[in-house]
Scaffold this motif. Structure first.
Motif, short mmCIF file in Angstrom:
data_model
loop_
_atom_site.label_atom_id
_atom_site.label_comp_id
_atom_site.label_asym_id
_atom_site.label_seq_id
_atom_site.Cartn_x
_atom_site.Cartn_y
_atom_site.Cartn_z
N MET A 260 1.05 -1.30 0.01
CA MET A 260 -0.07 -0.11 0.10
C MET A 260 0.94 1.19 0.00
SD MET A 260 -3.04 -1.26 2.69
CE MET A 260 -3.95 0.35 2.47
N LEU A 261 2.14 1.16 0.71
CA LEU A 261 2.76 2.50 0.85
C LEU A 261 3.53 2.58 -0.39
CD1 LEU A 261 4.70 2.45 4.17
CD2 LEU A 261 3.05 4.09 3.45
N LEU A 262 3.91 1.57 -1.01
CA LEU A 262 4.49 1.45 -2.46
C LEU A 262 3.67 2.12 -3.61
CD1 LEU A 262 7.25 0.87 -3.88
CD2 LEU A 262 6.61 -1.62 -4.06
N VAL A 263 2.49 1.68 -3.46
CA VAL A 263 1.43 2.32 -4.32
C VAL A 263 1.40 3.76 -4.25
CG1 VAL A 263 -0.84 2.03 -5.29
CG2 VAL A 263 0.21 -0.22 -4.98
N LYS A 264 0.92 3.88 -3.09
CA LYS A 264 0.95 5.49 -2.65
C LYS A 264 2.21 6.21 -3.29
CE LYS A 264 -0.12 8.55 1.14
NZ LYS A 264 -0.39 8.57 2.74
N THR A 265 3.49 5.67 -3.10
CA THR A 265 4.56 6.53 -3.39
C THR A 265 4.64 6.74 -4.93
OG1 THR A 265 5.64 5.56 -1.44
CG2 THR A 265 7.22 6.45 -3.06
N LEU A 266 4.25 5.45 -5.71
CA LEU A 266 4.52 5.34 -6.96
C LEU A 266 3.49 6.10 -7.90
CD1 LEU A 266 6.30 2.09 -7.34
CD2 LEU A 266 7.39 4.35 -7.17
N MET A 267 2.32 6.29 -7.19
CA MET A 267 1.08 6.73 -7.79
C MET A 267 1.31 7.97 -8.78
SD MET A 267 -1.99 5.61 -8.59
CE MET A 267 -2.47 4.43 -7.40
N PRO A 268 1.90 9.02 -8.11
CA PRO A 268 2.09 10.27 -9.00
C PRO A 268 2.99 9.94 -10.37
CG PRO A 268 2.38 10.56 -6.42
CD PRO A 268 2.50 9.09 -6.92
N PHE A 269 3.71 9.02 -10.13
CA PHE A 269 4.63 8.84 -11.45
C PHE A 269 3.83 7.89 -12.41
CE2 PHE A 269 7.39 9.44 -7.75
CZ PHE A 269 8.22 10.32 -8.04
N LEU A 270 2.68 7.15 -12.26
CA LEU A 270 1.96 6.37 -13.02
C LEU A 270 1.12 6.95 -14.11
CD1 LEU A 270 1.61 3.38 -10.60
CD2 LEU A 270 3.43 3.91 -12.17
N HIS A 271 0.73 8.34 -13.69
CA HIS A 271 -0.39 9.09 -14.45
C HIS A 271 0.45 9.60 -15.74
CE1 HIS A 271 -3.43 8.56 -11.78
NE2 HIS A 271 -2.78 9.24 -10.62
#
Length: 271
Positions: A260-271
């Motif tokens: 969950m933390l990894l997804v939250k961290t990388l989410m801005p770079f996946l858009h």
């Protein structure tokens, strides 16, 4: 307000029962209470360190703490914690979060494997005892100090301090498996000694943070107080719970928090 108490109690409970539950403090603060990593680190260290101190006193009362080993590891931890704080300043939050999540996933996988495949773990432990660098004297229950033992425990303490300063981790996830790897100290003694080290390292790291001008939010004390209560409950329940079942549940919880933390961290770079 209720969430502060619930998450804090959960972290204290896990720490009291496993000695390494402090790794959940930062994820609980970030995912559950909306803290950023810089905000969560000092709060996590105060909560984990205070709770560990309570557990340490219980261990001392029972004669489980190997205090010379704990002091040595704590001293090296306190020396290396400022290095971790310095690294935290020069590395980006994204980099720190990726490192943190990687550490959590490693802990989760290792604990799960030990619990699910106990025969392999027992075999490895028997092999470790043949080459153990820190042997306990069966007549006194204390370590037989050698140069190899001194270096091994010093290294464990130094690495724990480094992660404490850099990521806000108490270090139990390094101390417990490290001591088990390099010695024949039993699990109860290992956890009690680890709690003593965590208390000292956390106190040193938080002191450095406050001296540098850091501030603890007043609302954070609810989380910290609940962690203390959770620790007392955890120390009471630990002997009554199946070790393997507890380890499996804890490892899965750590894995979920890491993802969950990894997804939250990388989410801005996946858009």
């Amino acid at each position: 307000m209720v969430l502060d108490f619930l998450y804090g109690a959960g972290v204290g409970l896990a720490l009291g029962m496993t000695g390494g539950g402090g790794v959940l403090a930062v994820p609980a603060l970030m995912l559950g209470l909306g803290y950023t990593l810089p905000q969560a680190k000092p709060v996590a260290l105060i909560a984990v360190g205070s709770a560990a101190f309570i557990g340490c006193l219980d261990g001392l009362r029972r004669g489980l703490v190997r205090y010379k080993a704990a002091l040595l590891m704590a001293l090296l931890g306190a020396l290396f914690a400022p290095v971790g704080l310095w690294l935290a300043k020069i590395l980006s939050v994204t980099t720190l979060m990726i490192i943190f999540c990687t550490v959590l996933l490693f802990i989760s996988a290792r604990m799960f494997a030990q619990a699910v495949f106990p025969h392999i773990s027992e075999g490895n432990q028997e092999q470790n005892l043949l080459t153990a660098k820190c042997l306990v004297n069966p007549s006194t229950g204390r370590f037989q100090w050698t140069n190899r033992c001194f270096v091994s425990l010093s290294t464990i303490g130094g690495v724990s301090g480094l992660f404490s300063g850099m990521l806000g981790l108490g270090g139990g996830f390094i101390i417990v498996p490290g001591v088990r790897q390099f010695s024949n100290l039993n699990m109860h003694g290992t956890v009690a000694t680890a709690l003593a080290v965590i208390a000292f390292i956390s106190a040193g790291t938080v002191s450095a943070f406050l001296i540098a001008g850091g501030v603890i939010e007043p609302t954070a004390w609810r989380f910290i107080g609940a962690a203390l209560a959770g620790m007392l409950l955890g120390r009471t329940l630990a002997p009554k719970v199946s070790g393997s079942l507890l380890q499996i549940g804890f490892s899965l919880l750590v894995c979920v928090a890491a993802v969950m933390l990894l997804v939250k961290t990388l989410m801005p770079f996946l858009h």
